[in-house]
Design a protein around this motif. Sequence first.
Motif, PDB file in Angstrom:
ATOM      1  N   ALA A  43      14.577  11.122 -15.583  1.00 27.71           N
ATOM      2  CA  ALA A  43      14.570  12.130 -16.642  1.00 27.71           C
ATOM      3  C   ALA A  43      15.881  12.912 -16.644  1.00 27.71           C
ATOM      4  O   ALA A  43      16.449  13.210 -17.706  1.00 27.71           O
ATOM      5  CB  ALA A  43      13.390  13.083 -16.449  1.00 27.71           C
ATOM      6  N   LEU A  81      18.659  11.105 -18.412  1.00 24.68           N
ATOM      7  CA  LEU A  81      18.516  11.202 -19.869  1.00 24.68           C
ATOM      8  C   LEU A  81      18.920  12.587 -20.360  1.00 24.68           C
ATOM      9  O   LEU A  81      19.622  12.713 -21.379  1.00 24.68           O
ATOM     10  CB  LEU A  81      17.071  10.898 -20.266  1.00 24.68           C
ATOM     11  CG  LEU A  81      16.581   9.474 -20.010  1.00 24.68           C
ATOM     12  CD1 LEU A  81      15.132   9.316 -20.457  1.00 24.68           C
ATOM     13  CD2 LEU A  81      17.458   8.455 -20.711  1.00 24.68           C
ATOM     14  N   TRP A  82      18.477  13.643 -19.663  1.00 27.72           N
ATOM     15  CA  TRP A  82      18.853  15.006 -20.070  1.00 27.72           C
ATOM     16  C   TRP A  82      20.358  15.218 -20.000  1.00 27.72           C
ATOM     17  O   TRP A  82      20.919  15.973 -20.789  1.00 27.72           O
ATOM     18  CB  TRP A  82      18.150  16.030 -19.186  1.00 27.72           C
ATOM     19  CG  TRP A  82      16.667  16.007 -19.300  1.00 27.72           C
ATOM     20  CD1 TRP A  82      15.913  15.535 -20.325  1.00 27.72           C
ATOM     21  CD2 TRP A  82      15.734  16.488 -18.325  1.00 27.72           C
ATOM     22  NE1 TRP A  82      14.581  15.682 -20.058  1.00 27.72           N
ATOM     23  CE2 TRP A  82      14.445  16.265 -18.834  1.00 27.72           C
ATOM     24  CE3 TRP A  82      15.871  17.083 -17.067  1.00 27.72           C
ATOM     25  CZ2 TRP A  82      13.293  16.622 -18.140  1.00 27.72           C
ATOM     26  CZ3 TRP A  82      14.724  17.437 -16.366  1.00 27.72           C
ATOM     27  CH2 TRP A  82      13.457  17.214 -16.892  1.00 27.72           C
ATOM     28  N   PRO A 113      15.962  11.990 -24.780  1.00 26.92           N
ATOM     29  CA  PRO A 113      15.949  12.963 -23.674  1.00 26.92           C
ATOM     30  C   PRO A 113      14.686  13.818 -23.648  1.00 26.92           C
ATOM     31  O   PRO A 113      14.158  14.121 -22.572  1.00 26.92           O
ATOM     32  CB  PRO A 113      17.195  13.816 -23.934  1.00 26.92           C
ATOM     33  CG  PRO A 113      18.026  13.037 -24.878  1.00 26.92           C
ATOM     34  CD  PRO A 113      17.079  12.236 -25.700  1.00 26.92           C
ATOM     35  N   GLY A 120      12.205  11.670 -21.679  1.00 24.75           N
ATOM     36  CA  GLY A 120      12.592  12.417 -20.485  1.00 24.75           C
ATOM     37  C   GLY A 120      11.480  13.297 -19.957  1.00 24.75           C
ATOM     38  O   GLY A 120      11.208  13.316 -18.747  1.00 24.75           O
ATOM     39  N   GLU A 152      21.309  16.187 -13.361  1.00 23.59           N
ATOM     40  CA  GLU A 152      21.665  16.330 -14.775  1.00 23.59           C
ATOM     41  C   GLU A 152      23.062  16.892 -14.987  1.00 23.59           C
ATOM     42  O   GLU A 152      23.852  16.321 -15.752  1.00 23.59           O
ATOM     43  CB  GLU A 152      20.625  17.184 -15.517  1.00 23.59           C
ATOM     44  CG  GLU A 152      20.997  17.408 -16.961  1.00 23.59           C
ATOM     45  CD  GLU A 152      20.042  18.330 -17.693  1.00 23.59           C
ATOM     46  OE1 GLU A 152      20.400  18.758 -18.796  1.00 23.59           O
ATOM     47  OE2 GLU A 152      18.955  18.620 -17.179  1.00 23.59           O
TER      48      GLU A 152
END
Length: 324
Positions: free
Chosen positions: A18, A21-22, A236, A240, A263
């Motif tokens: 996740a 993606l963020w 995201p 995410g 991130e």
Amino acid sequence: MTGTGRSAGVGALCVLAASVLWGTTGTAATFAPAVGPLAIGAAAMGLGGLLQALLAAPQITDSVAGLRERRGTVLLGAASVAVYPLAFYSSMHLAGVAVGTVVSIGTAPLASALIERVVDGRRLTRRWLLAATLGLLGTVLLCVAEAAHATAATGRSSLSATLLGIGLGLVAAATYALYSWAAHRLITHRIPSRAAMGAVFGIGGLLLLPVLAITGAPLVASWSNAAVGAYMALVPMLVGYVLFGWGLAHVPASTATTLSLLEPAVAALLAVLVVGERLPAAGWAGIALVVTCLAVLTTPTPARRARNPVGHDSNRSPKTADVV
């Protein structure tokens, strides 16, 4: 490795996925420069949250009694979901992709640990303290490097914008910690992760709709802007946060927010490689410290394998659990 250890490992991998993606959101936002940060935030989290709620509708319906019983936690999480993207994207707009992301995500683990210590009575372990210290040092280094570069490049006005962006980043960190804690608390009270995340993010998405209605016109002004908005909501935010919800089912919020320090490292690298931002040597050192923090937190140890997925000994009550 024991079953609980594997479960915690899968949870950690979900949070890390996740986080990757963020980390693309700040760079994606630069492809729609005409769209303001409030519109980007409202579209990403608002539409993404509503999609989460829609996909989780059967689970939410089945869990409606439990959600109603814990409506205070649901509403606290939803309000935090509504504030977070507005503060986060405004922070990146003012302070730059790297600094905005680093402050918003980099200080969230400390906020999460404080919430869990005060509300849940969790004790901080040496392992978590070491990881959080390394992550915070990396965050500070990256922040200082970017702020110094902004000041040298464009002068005092840029410094003022950077400082305001850092302040908004701290607001984003606090709200990120709050909705992560709220979702984890619902999950630990036997509400399925999809129902908990769908309810919290669905209500948060509803709260963001007025902001989107007021600021979102540029999103439909061109296909490229619309594509950016669609990507942010679907990848995201939707994918995410589904992954993040699975992760929260196996690790505490403080561990999840610490793992999400990946991130800002991803965001900083993309800012350099794609956006063209320059990262001084101190910034690269900061990224290295963040990666070290993740290694400390995720490397299995014999003691850790003997612990349960939420990071405390199985014969202890949750009120005296350790934050790992």
